[in-house]
Write a protein that holds these residues in place. Structure first.
Motif, PDB file in Angstrom:
ATOM      1  N   ILE A 263      54.008  53.747  -1.229  1.00 40.35           N
ATOM      2  CA  ILE A 263      53.963  52.436  -0.573  1.00 40.35           C
ATOM      3  C   ILE A 263      55.383  51.859  -0.567  1.00 40.35           C
ATOM      4  CG2 ILE A 263      51.552  51.829  -1.086  1.00 40.35           C
ATOM      5  CD1 ILE A 263      52.703  50.293  -3.527  1.00 40.35           C
ATOM      6  N   ASP A 264      55.624  50.871   0.278  1.00 43.41           N
ATOM      7  CA  ASP A 264      56.917  50.207   0.318  1.00 43.41           C
ATOM      8  C   ASP A 264      56.962  49.186  -0.841  1.00 43.41           C
ATOM      9  OD1 ASP A 264      59.254  49.374   2.516  1.00 43.41           O
ATOM     10  OD2 ASP A 264      58.612  47.749   1.199  1.00 43.41           O
ATOM     11  N   VAL A 265      57.909  49.373  -1.763  1.00 43.84           N
ATOM     12  CA  VAL A 265      57.942  48.556  -2.988  1.00 43.84           C
ATOM     13  C   VAL A 265      58.083  47.068  -2.658  1.00 43.84           C
ATOM     14  CG1 VAL A 265      59.334  48.037  -5.052  1.00 43.84           C
ATOM     15  CG2 VAL A 265      58.777  50.413  -4.481  1.00 43.84           C
ATOM     16  N   ASP A 266      59.018  46.727  -1.768  1.00 42.56           N
ATOM     17  CA  ASP A 266      59.250  45.307  -1.451  1.00 42.56           C
ATOM     18  C   ASP A 266      58.014  44.691  -0.790  1.00 42.56           C
ATOM     19  OD1 ASP A 266      61.738  45.496  -2.490  1.00 42.56           O
ATOM     20  OD2 ASP A 266      62.726  45.842  -0.566  1.00 42.56           O
ATOM     21  N   PHE A 267      57.396  45.465   0.098  1.00 44.08           N
ATOM     22  CA  PHE A 267      56.212  44.930   0.782  1.00 44.08           C
ATOM     23  C   PHE A 267      55.062  44.737  -0.213  1.00 44.08           C
ATOM     24  CE2 PHE A 267      52.236  45.238   3.181  1.00 44.08           C
ATOM     25  CZ  PHE A 267      52.411  44.127   3.995  1.00 44.08           C
ATOM     26  N   ALA A 268      54.921  45.690  -1.136  1.00 42.85           N
ATOM     27  CA  ALA A 268      53.833  45.582  -2.127  1.00 42.85           C
ATOM     28  C   ALA A 268      54.049  44.356  -3.019  1.00 42.85           C
ATOM     29  CB  ALA A 268      53.756  46.858  -2.953  1.00 42.85           C
ATOM     30  N   VAL A 269      55.315  44.075  -3.385  1.00 37.89           N
ATOM     31  CA  VAL A 269      55.600  42.881  -4.198  1.00 37.89           C
ATOM     32  C   VAL A 269      55.272  41.624  -3.385  1.00 37.89           C
ATOM     33  CG1 VAL A 269      57.438  41.536  -5.327  1.00 37.89           C
ATOM     34  CG2 VAL A 269      57.322  44.023  -5.667  1.00 37.89           C
TER      35      VAL A 269
ATOM     36  N   TRP B 191      50.612  53.293   6.284  1.00 35.67           N
ATOM     37  CA  TRP B 191      49.970  52.131   5.655  1.00 35.67           C
ATOM     38  C   TRP B 191      49.888  51.029   6.713  1.00 35.67           C
ATOM     39  CZ3 TRP B 191      47.289  52.580   1.475  1.00 35.67           C
ATOM     40  CH2 TRP B 191      47.653  53.511   0.499  1.00 35.67           C
ATOM     41  N   HIS B 192      48.691  50.486   6.925  1.00 33.90           N
ATOM     42  CA  HIS B 192      48.537  49.525   8.013  1.00 33.90           C
ATOM     43  C   HIS B 192      47.425  48.512   7.708  1.00 33.90           C
ATOM     44  CE1 HIS B 192      45.508  52.613   8.839  1.00 33.90           C
ATOM     45  NE2 HIS B 192      44.828  51.661   9.455  1.00 33.90           N
ATOM     46  N   ASP B 193      47.358  47.509   8.557  1.00 34.17           N
ATOM     47  CA  ASP B 193      46.350  46.444   8.489  1.00 34.17           C
ATOM     48  C   ASP B 193      46.298  45.744   7.121  1.00 34.17           C
ATOM     49  OD1 ASP B 193      44.411  44.733   9.382  1.00 34.17           O
ATOM     50  OD2 ASP B 193      42.747  46.158   9.185  1.00 34.17           O
ATOM     51  N   PRO B 194      47.450  45.244   6.644  1.00 33.21           N
ATOM     52  CA  PRO B 194      47.418  44.508   5.369  1.00 33.21           C
ATOM     53  C   PRO B 194      46.678  43.185   5.554  1.00 33.21           C
ATOM     54  CG  PRO B 194      49.586  44.286   6.405  1.00 33.21           C
ATOM     55  CD  PRO B 194      48.790  45.230   7.270  1.00 33.21           C
ATOM     56  N   ARG B 195      45.748  42.905   4.649  1.00 33.58           N
ATOM     57  CA  ARG B 195      44.952  41.691   4.818  1.00 33.58           C
ATOM     58  C   ARG B 195      44.492  41.142   3.479  1.00 33.58           C
ATOM     59  NH1 ARG B 195      42.726  46.560   5.815  1.00 33.58           N
ATOM     60  NH2 ARG B 195      40.591  46.978   5.132  1.00 33.58           N
ATOM     61  N   ILE B 196      44.338  39.829   3.434  1.00 30.05           N
ATOM     62  CA  ILE B 196      43.744  39.175   2.264  1.00 30.05           C
ATOM     63  C   ILE B 196      42.398  38.652   2.741  1.00 30.05           C
ATOM     64  CG2 ILE B 196      43.919  37.150   0.759  1.00 30.05           C
ATOM     65  CD1 ILE B 196      46.981  37.760   0.664  1.00 30.05           C
ATOM     66  N   VAL B 197      41.353  39.081   2.048  1.00 33.99           N
ATOM     67  CA  VAL B 197      39.985  38.762   2.490  1.00 33.99           C
ATOM     68  C   VAL B 197      39.195  38.249   1.286  1.00 33.99           C
ATOM     69  CG1 VAL B 197      39.963  40.441   4.393  1.00 33.99           C
ATOM     70  CG2 VAL B 197      39.307  41.183   2.090  1.00 33.99           C
ATOM     71  N   PRO B 198      38.035  37.611   1.525  1.00 38.78           N
ATOM     72  CA  PRO B 198      37.227  37.170   0.383  1.00 38.78           C
ATOM     73  C   PRO B 198      36.892  38.348  -0.540  1.00 38.78           C
ATOM     74  CG  PRO B 198      36.448  36.151   2.400  1.00 38.78           C
ATOM     75  CD  PRO B 198      37.476  37.170   2.819  1.00 38.78           C
TER      76      PRO B 198
ATOM     77  N   GLN C 144      55.348  44.125   7.794  1.00 36.81           N
ATOM     78  CA  GLN C 144      54.071  43.855   8.458  1.00 36.81           C
ATOM     79  C   GLN C 144      53.579  42.461   8.098  1.00 36.81           C
ATOM     80  OE1 GLN C 144      51.253  47.155   8.533  1.00 36.81           O
ATOM     81  NE2 GLN C 144      52.544  48.203   7.062  1.00 36.81           N
ATOM     82  N   GLN C 145      52.828  41.887   8.995  1.00 36.11           N
ATOM     83  CA  GLN C 145      52.257  40.559   8.784  1.00 36.11           C
ATOM     84  C   GLN C 145      50.966  40.710   7.979  1.00 36.11           C
ATOM     85  OE1 GLN C 145      54.065  38.138  10.174  1.00 36.11           O
ATOM     86  NE2 GLN C 145      52.782  36.528   9.271  1.00 36.11           N
ATOM     87  N   ILE C 146      50.806  39.912   6.936  1.00 39.81           N
ATOM     88  CA  ILE C 146      49.559  39.965   6.157  1.00 39.81           C
ATOM     89  C   ILE C 146      48.567  38.950   6.743  1.00 39.81           C
ATOM     90  CG2 ILE C 146      48.511  39.680   3.869  1.00 39.81           C
ATOM     91  CD1 ILE C 146      51.286  40.379   2.661  1.00 39.81           C
ATOM     92  N   ARG C 147      47.454  39.437   7.250  1.00 40.33           N
ATOM     93  CA  ARG C 147      46.420  38.552   7.800  1.00 40.33           C
ATOM     94  C   ARG C 147      45.655  37.926   6.622  1.00 40.33           C
ATOM     95  NH1 ARG C 147      41.187  40.048   9.041  1.00 40.33           N
ATOM     96  NH2 ARG C 147      41.614  42.279   8.920  1.00 40.33           N
TER      97      ARG C 147
END
Ligand code: COI
Length: 356
Positions: free
Chosen positions: A107-113, A43-50, A3-6
Motif C-alpha cells: 500500500i502507499d504509506v502516505d496515503f494509508a496514514v 488499490w482503489h475506491d477508498p471509502r469511510i462507511v458505517p 485518491q479521494q476518500i469518499r
C-alpha cells in the motif's frame, strides 16, 4: 495522484461505552475505512462507511489459508484536546514488510496514514480521555478471492477499524507473570515470525491457554532450534535490566520489529542508559538473577505500552524480579513514552503527529 476518500456517515450512531470500563478491543466506533485491490485497478475506491459486518463468500481465501496482515497503533487525546498519533508511518512501513512476506501487494504509506487520520477525525468523539485510555487503531488486509487453490489471492481488502480501549492487561501497569515456553515454538528463521500475520497469533494460543491454566498471563518464547535464546512475548518485545545495562533480543528474523521496541531503545539511549541488542539465553537471565544482577524486566508494545514483568517460570524454576514491583527504569520509560504520546512532553524525536 492521491485518491479521494469518499465518506458516508452513519445515520444511527451507537451508544458510547462506559469510559471507566473499556478493557481492550471490545468496542468499535461508528465508521470503518475500506479500500479494495484488484490486479487491473490496483488499490482503489477508498471509502469511510458505517461500521458493519462484512459480507464475504464462505470460499474467501483468507478463511482457509490465512493470507492476511495487520497492524496496531493508537490515537491519543491530549489535555488541550489535540488528537495525536505516534509514528504512524512506521506501522504502515511495517505492514508493507508483512505484505511482502505474505505476497500481498504493497500500500502507499502516505496515503494509508492519511486514511488513518481521516477515519480518526470522523470518529474523533470516540477518543477516550481517561488516564491510560486511547483509541486503538487496527489496520488489516485480507485476501478476498473466492477460491480454494493454494496460491496468492488476486484481490484484497484493506480495512481500518477503531476501538476505544484501556490497558491491554487487566492489571494495568502492575507487573505481569510470564511462563517461559519450552514445548511449543513461535517462529523459525525463514518463517513468518517477523511479519504481523494472524497465523503467528493463532499458533500461539495453545501455549497461552496452557500457561493461563497455570496462572500466567502470557508466554515468553524461546528460539525454536535450541530452546535457549529469549525471543518475545507474542504481544510485546522484551527488555531486561542486567546490572547497569538494558539488553533486548536482537532482530534475527524471528521476532516482530516493534515500533515501541525501537522507540524504547532510542529513548533509553537519550537518557544515557546503555542498551544492547543481542542474543540472550534464558540461562543467562537466571544466572543474573542468582547474582542479584537482574534488576528489571519489561515488555514493550503498542497495546502493552511498557509492561513490567514481575515473575518468570522456566521449567518450574520461579524467579521474582524486583520483588514483583515496577522498577525505576521501566517506570521512567513508561512515564517518558506516555508523556510524549499524550502531548505532555516536548517531542524532541519528531515522533508525534497531530490529526487536524
Ligand atoms: C499491538 O500491540 O498493537 C498488537 O498488535 C499486539 C496484540 C494486541 C496482538
Amino acid at each position: 495522484m492521491a485518491q479521494q476518500i469518499r465518506i458516508e456517515r452513519t445515520k444511527s450512531p451507537k451508544q458510547k461505552p462506559d469510559p471507566n470500563n473499556l478493557g481492550f478491543g471490545k468496542y468499535f466506533t461508528d465508521h470503518m475505512f475500506i479500500m479494495d485491490y484488484s490486479p487491473d485497478k490496483g488499490w482503489h475506491d477508498p471509502r469511510i462507511v458505517p461500521y458493519a459486518p462484512l459480507q464475504l463468500d464462505p470460499s474467501t481465501m483468507v478463511f482457509h489459508y490465512g493470507q492476511a496482515v495487520f497492524e496496531g497503533l493508537k490515537a491519543y487525546r491530549a489535555d488541550d484536546g489535540r488528537i495525536l498519533l505516534f509514528r504512524p508511518e512506521q506501522n504502515m512501513k511495517r505492514i508493507n514488510a508483512s505484505n511482502e512476506r505474505l505476497c500481498i501487494p504493497p500500500i502507499d504509506v502516505d496515503f494509508a496514514v492519511e486514511a488513518i487520520k481521516t477515519l480518526v477525525k470522523v470518529d474523533s468523539d470516540w477518543i477516550p480521555d481517561g488516564k491510560g485510555t486511547s483509541l486503538y487503531i487496527r489496520p488489516f488486509i485480507i485476501s478476498t478471492d473466492p477460491y480454494l487453490g493454494v496460491k496468492p489471492s488476486s484481490t484484497y481488502m484493506f480495512i481500518i477499524i477503531l476501538s476505544p480501549s484501556g490497558a491491554y492487561y487487566p492489571g494495568g501497569i502492575n507487573p505481569v507473570k510470564i511462563y517461559v515456553e519450552t514445548s511449543y515454538v513461535r517462529a523459525v528463521k525463514g518463517g513468518t515470525g517477523a511479519a504481523k500475520t494472524p497465523g503467528n497469533y493463532a499458533a500461539s494460543l495453545k501455549a497461552q491457554a496452557d500457561a493461563e491454566k497455570k496462572g500466567y498471563i502470557q508466554v515468553l518464547w524461546l528460539d525454536a532450534i535450541e530452546k535457549k535464546y529469549v525471543e518475545e512475548v507474542g504481544s510485546m518485545n522484551v527488555f531486561f535490566v542486567i546490572g547497569d545495562e538494558v539488553v533486548t533480543p536482537s532482530l534475527e528474523g524471528t521476532i516482530l520489529p516493534g515500533v515501541t521496541r525501537s522507540s524504547a531503545i532510542d529513548m533509553l539511549r537519550s537518557m544515557d542508559i546503555k542498551v544492547t541488542e543481542r542474543k540472550i539465553t534464558i540461562q543467562e537471565l537466571y544466572d543474573a538473577h542468582e547474582k542479584g544482577l537482574l534488576r528489571e524486566a519489561f515488555g514493550t508494545g503498542t497495546a502493552a505500552v511498557i509492561s513490567p514483568i514481575g515473575e518468570l517460570n522456566w521449567e518450574g524454576k520461579i524467579i521474582t524480579i524486583n520483588d514483583g514491583k515496577i522498577g525505576p527504569i521501566s517506570q521512567k520509560l513508561y512515564d517518558s513514552l506516555t508523556a510524549l504520546q499524550y502531548g505532555k512532553a516536548p517531542d524532541k524525536f519528531g515522533w508525534v503527529q497531530e490529526v487536524k
